[in-house]
Motif scaffolding. Structure first.
Motif, PDB file in Angstrom:
ATOM      1  N   MET A   9      31.000  48.848  48.563  1.00 55.38           N
ATOM      2  CA  MET A   9      31.914  47.952  47.330  1.00 55.38           C
ATOM      3  C   MET A   9      33.037  47.357  47.235  1.00 55.38           C
ATOM      4  SD  MET A   9      31.117  47.824  44.013  1.00 55.38           S
ATOM      5  CE  MET A   9      29.772  48.284  43.706  1.00 55.38           C
ATOM      6  N   TYR A  10      34.056  48.899  48.902  1.00 54.53           N
ATOM      7  CA  TYR A  10      35.088  48.168  49.094  1.00 54.53           C
ATOM      8  C   TYR A  10      35.691  46.848  49.917  1.00 54.53           C
ATOM      9  CZ  TYR A  10      35.673  53.695  49.722  1.00 54.53           C
ATOM     10  OH  TYR A  10      35.997  54.486  49.185  1.00 54.53           O
ATOM     11  N   ASP A  11      33.807  46.184  49.600  1.00 53.63           N
ATOM     12  CA  ASP A  11      34.018  45.084  50.349  1.00 53.63           C
ATOM     13  C   ASP A  11      34.152  44.053  49.386  1.00 53.63           C
ATOM     14  OD1 ASP A  11      34.649  46.032  52.934  1.00 53.63           O
ATOM     15  OD2 ASP A  11      31.977  45.683  53.158  1.00 53.63           O
ATOM     16  N   VAL A  12      33.130  44.714  48.590  1.00 54.76           N
ATOM     17  CA  VAL A  12      33.363  43.239  46.966  1.00 54.76           C
ATOM     18  C   VAL A  12      34.791  43.130  46.446  1.00 54.76           C
ATOM     19  CG1 VAL A  12      31.830  43.087  45.153  1.00 54.76           C
ATOM     20  CG2 VAL A  12      30.835  44.339  46.952  1.00 54.76           C
ATOM     21  N   ALA A  13      35.453  44.387  46.669  1.00 58.39           N
ATOM     22  CA  ALA A  13      36.602  44.494  45.984  1.00 58.39           C
ATOM     23  C   ALA A  13      37.723  43.516  46.466  1.00 58.39           C
ATOM     24  CB  ALA A  13      37.000  46.301  45.581  1.00 58.39           C
ATOM     25  N   ALA A  14      37.896  43.906  47.244  1.00 61.49           N
ATOM     26  CA  ALA A  14      39.076  42.821  48.252  1.00 61.49           C
ATOM     27  C   ALA A  14      38.558  41.554  48.368  1.00 61.49           C
ATOM     28  CB  ALA A  14      38.561  43.090  50.520  1.00 61.49           C
ATOM     29  N   TRP A  15      37.442  41.463  48.049  1.00 62.06           N
ATOM     30  CA  TRP A  15      37.129  40.022  48.122  1.00 62.06           C
ATOM     31  C   TRP A  15      37.283  39.839  46.816  1.00 62.06           C
ATOM     32  CZ3 TRP A  15      34.263  36.521  44.558  1.00 62.06           C
ATOM     33  CH2 TRP A  15      33.751  35.168  44.961  1.00 62.06           C
ATOM     34  N   PHE A  16      36.999  39.776  45.976  1.00 59.09           N
ATOM     35  CA  PHE A  16      38.221  39.516  44.546  1.00 59.09           C
ATOM     36  C   PHE A  16      39.428  39.506  44.663  1.00 59.09           C
ATOM     37  CE2 PHE A  16      33.998  41.585  42.552  1.00 59.09           C
ATOM     38  CZ  PHE A  16      33.683  40.019  41.481  1.00 59.09           C
ATOM     39  N   MET A  17      39.880  40.437  45.178  1.00 56.62           N
ATOM     40  CA  MET A  17      41.406  40.266  45.364  1.00 56.62           C
ATOM     41  C   MET A  17      41.940  39.219  46.289  1.00 56.62           C
ATOM     42  SD  MET A  17      42.408  44.508  46.543  1.00 56.62           S
ATOM     43  CE  MET A  17      44.188  43.754  45.852  1.00 56.62           C
ATOM     44  N   ASP A  18      41.071  38.728  46.731  1.00 56.28           N
ATOM     45  CA  ASP A  18      40.952  37.530  47.903  1.00 56.28           C
ATOM     46  C   ASP A  18      41.121  36.492  46.884  1.00 56.28           C
ATOM     47  OD1 ASP A  18      41.876  38.913  50.011  1.00 56.28           O
ATOM     48  OD2 ASP A  18      39.869  38.656  51.264  1.00 56.28           O
ATOM     49  N   HIS A  19      39.792  36.305  46.672  1.00 54.43           N
ATOM     50  CA  HIS A  19      39.742  34.756  45.590  1.00 54.43           C
ATOM     51  C   HIS A  19      40.779  34.918  44.178  1.00 54.43           C
ATOM     52  CE1 HIS A  19      36.279  34.347  47.652  1.00 54.43           C
ATOM     53  NE2 HIS A  19      35.730  33.624  46.598  1.00 54.43           N
ATOM     54  N   ALA A  20      41.250  36.511  43.951  1.00 48.07           N
ATOM     55  CA  ALA A  20      42.654  36.302  43.103  1.00 48.07           C
ATOM     56  C   ALA A  20      43.305  35.522  42.914  1.00 48.07           C
ATOM     57  CB  ALA A  20      43.135  37.632  42.359  1.00 48.07           C
ATOM     58  N   LEU A  21      43.913  36.344  44.636  1.00 50.28           N
ATOM     59  CA  LEU A  21      45.201  35.730  45.738  1.00 50.28           C
ATOM     60  C   LEU A  21      45.507  34.364  45.376  1.00 50.28           C
ATOM     61  CD1 LEU A  21      47.746  36.672  46.905  1.00 50.28           C
ATOM     62  CD2 LEU A  21      46.340  37.143  48.726  1.00 50.28           C
ATOM     63  N   ASN A  22      44.138  33.733  46.427  1.00 56.32           N
ATOM     64  CA  ASN A  22      43.573  31.968  46.261  1.00 56.32           C
ATOM     65  C   ASN A  22      43.976  31.327  45.119  1.00 56.32           C
ATOM     66  OD1 ASN A  22      43.960  32.596  48.979  1.00 56.32           O
ATOM     67  ND2 ASN A  22      40.756  32.588  48.904  1.00 56.32           N
ATOM     68  N   ASP A  23      44.005  32.273  43.811  1.00 56.41           N
ATOM     69  CA  ASP A  23      43.893  31.513  42.777  1.00 56.41           C
ATOM     70  C   ASP A  23      45.468  32.216  42.628  1.00 56.41           C
ATOM     71  OD1 ASP A  23      41.455  30.079  42.662  1.00 56.41           O
ATOM     72  OD2 ASP A  23      40.615  31.741  41.378  1.00 56.41           O
ATOM     73  N   ASN A  24      46.797  32.313  43.193  1.00 60.25           N
ATOM     74  CA  ASN A  24      47.794  33.175  43.112  1.00 60.25           C
ATOM     75  C   ASN A  24      47.657  33.534  41.480  1.00 60.25           C
ATOM     76  OD1 ASN A  24      49.026  30.540  45.322  1.00 60.25           O
ATOM     77  ND2 ASN A  24      48.855  29.036  43.357  1.00 60.25           N
ATOM     78  N   GLU A  25      47.070  34.676  41.399  1.00 61.91           N
ATOM     79  CA  GLU A  25      46.202  35.834  40.653  1.00 61.91           C
ATOM     80  C   GLU A  25      47.054  36.522  41.103  1.00 61.91           C
ATOM     81  OE1 GLU A  25      43.132  37.522  37.835  1.00 61.91           O
ATOM     82  OE2 GLU A  25      43.229  35.277  37.944  1.00 61.91           O
ATOM     83  N   TYR A  26      47.259  37.847  40.352  1.00 56.10           N
ATOM     84  CA  TYR A  26      47.396  39.666  40.673  1.00 56.10           C
ATOM     85  C   TYR A  26      46.102  40.116  40.063  1.00 56.10           C
ATOM     86  CZ  TYR A  26      48.756  44.726  40.814  1.00 56.10           C
ATOM     87  OH  TYR A  26      47.796  45.379  40.555  1.00 56.10           O
ATOM     88  N   LEU A  27      45.579  40.076  41.279  1.00 51.91           N
ATOM     89  CA  LEU A  27      44.522  41.416  40.452  1.00 51.91           C
ATOM     90  C   LEU A  27      44.601  42.474  39.317  1.00 51.91           C
ATOM     91  CD1 LEU A  27      41.182  40.747  39.301  1.00 51.91           C
ATOM     92  CD2 LEU A  27      40.346  42.013  41.623  1.00 51.91           C
ATOM     93  N   GLN A  28      44.353  42.868  38.639  1.00 52.33           N
ATOM     94  CA  GLN A  28      45.406  44.032  38.055  1.00 52.33           C
ATOM     95  C   GLN A  28      44.024  45.116  38.134  1.00 52.33           C
ATOM     96  OE1 GLN A  28      45.221  43.342  33.960  1.00 52.33           O
ATOM     97  NE2 GLN A  28      47.360  43.021  33.730  1.00 52.33           N
ATOM     98  N   PRO A  29      44.467  46.351  38.857  1.00 54.14           N
ATOM     99  CA  PRO A  29      43.122  47.252  39.080  1.00 54.14           C
ATOM    100  C   PRO A  29      41.833  47.706  37.408  1.00 54.14           C
ATOM    101  CG  PRO A  29      44.970  48.498  39.537  1.00 54.14           C
ATOM    102  CD  PRO A  29      45.497  46.880  38.889  1.00 54.14           C
ATOM    103  N   MET A  30      42.541  46.985  36.439  1.00 56.84           N
ATOM    104  CA  MET A  30      42.005  47.511  35.888  1.00 56.84           C
ATOM    105  C   MET A  30      40.628  46.019  35.583  1.00 56.84           C
ATOM    106  SD  MET A  30      42.074  47.980  31.594  1.00 56.84           S
ATOM    107  CE  MET A  30      42.673  46.648  30.477  1.00 56.84           C
ATOM    108  N   LYS A  31      41.369  45.284  35.611  1.00 62.03           N
ATOM    109  CA  LYS A  31      39.930  44.195  36.063  1.00 62.03           C
ATOM    110  C   LYS A  31      39.218  43.825  36.743  1.00 62.03           C
ATOM    111  CE  LYS A  31      40.745  38.718  35.650  1.00 62.03           C
ATOM    112  NZ  LYS A  31      41.208  38.337  35.212  1.00 62.03           N
ATOM    113  N   MET A  32      39.911  44.718  38.103  1.00 63.64           N
ATOM    114  CA  MET A  32      38.858  44.556  39.144  1.00 63.64           C
ATOM    115  C   MET A  32      37.597  45.654  38.868  1.00 63.64           C
ATOM    116  SD  MET A  32      40.185  45.368  43.469  1.00 63.64           S
ATOM    117  CE  MET A  32      39.898  47.186  42.916  1.00 63.64           C
ATOM    118  N   HIS A  33      37.821  46.669  38.645  1.00 68.82           N
ATOM    119  CA  HIS A  33      36.945  47.662  38.089  1.00 68.82           C
ATOM    120  C   HIS A  33      36.085  46.803  36.769  1.00 68.82           C
ATOM    121  CE1 HIS A  33      37.909  50.909  40.520  1.00 68.82           C
ATOM    122  NE2 HIS A  33      39.160  50.971  40.012  1.00 68.82           N
TER     123      HIS A  33
END
Length: 195
Positions: A9-33
């Motif tokens: 699940m770490y890999d999936v979390a990192a995937w979302f973090m990377d996509h948020a970064l690509n969209d110039n967005e900070y991915l809040q922990p609550m949103k990631m979960h």
């Protein structure tokens, strides 16, 4: 139960973090979960009960969390190896989740996930009670408030150079050649001469 589609699940979390970064967005922990919770549930709906990744979700006062990801990511992206290169069908699935829910606020995602019967039932038993996987899936299958899997995983539609709409699919080089080179046992059995 079949093997999960990805290792952690770490890999999936990192995937979302990377996509948020690509969209110039900070991915809040609550949103990631909440995205992880939605992904695990919708993946099982789309792939006949298969888990996206090994993991458990707990009912917390704030909403569903994956405790291992919570601990590993609480100080930001961890320093251990994370594999964000997913199999094409998983990547396509996660793209669908991101397209459907990535623009939602953490509060809106919380509204969707905390109203599920699976979450409500677990929270009634006490904070940090495990939300059973089967109940997560059933909650989204029968939900009247969350979008159906067909609405979440709509194919990505793009336009050709002349404006015609076409469905975009993942490129999988050599896939057809492998399928054609390995005949099924039932087809080879039919070719044998009758006795």
């Amino acid at each position: 139960m079949s093997a999960a589609a990805v290792e952690t699940m770490y890999d999936v979390a990192a995937w979302f973090m990377d996509h948020a970064l690509n969209d110039n967005e900070y991915l809040q922990p609550m949103k990631m979960h909440r995205l992880l919770y939605l992904s695990q549930s919708y993946f099982a709906l789309a792939y006949h009960g298969k888990k996206l990744a090994p993991g458990v979700f707990l009912a917390d006062d704030q909403g569903p969390i994956e405790p291992h990801v919570f601990r590993a990511f609480e100080q930001g992206r961890p320093n251990f190896y994370l594999n964000t290169t997913m199999p094409p069908y998983v990547d396509e699935f996660l793209e669908g989740i991101w397209r459907r829910f990535g623009s939602f606020s953490a509060d809106k995602l919380n509204h969707i996930t905390t109203r599920t019967p699976a979450f409500q039932k677990a929270l009634k038993k006490g904070k940090r009670t495990e939300i059973p996987f089967k109940e997560m899936v059933l909650s989204f299958k029968k939900s009247k408030t969350a979008p159906g899997v067909d609405k979440v995983l709509k194919p990505k539609v793009v336009r050709t150079h002349n404006g015609r709409a076409v469905e975009a699919k993942s490129w999988a080089p050599g896939l057809r050649k492998v399928a054609q080179a390995t005949p099924l046992a039932s087809k080879t059995a039919k070719k044998k001469a009758p006795r």
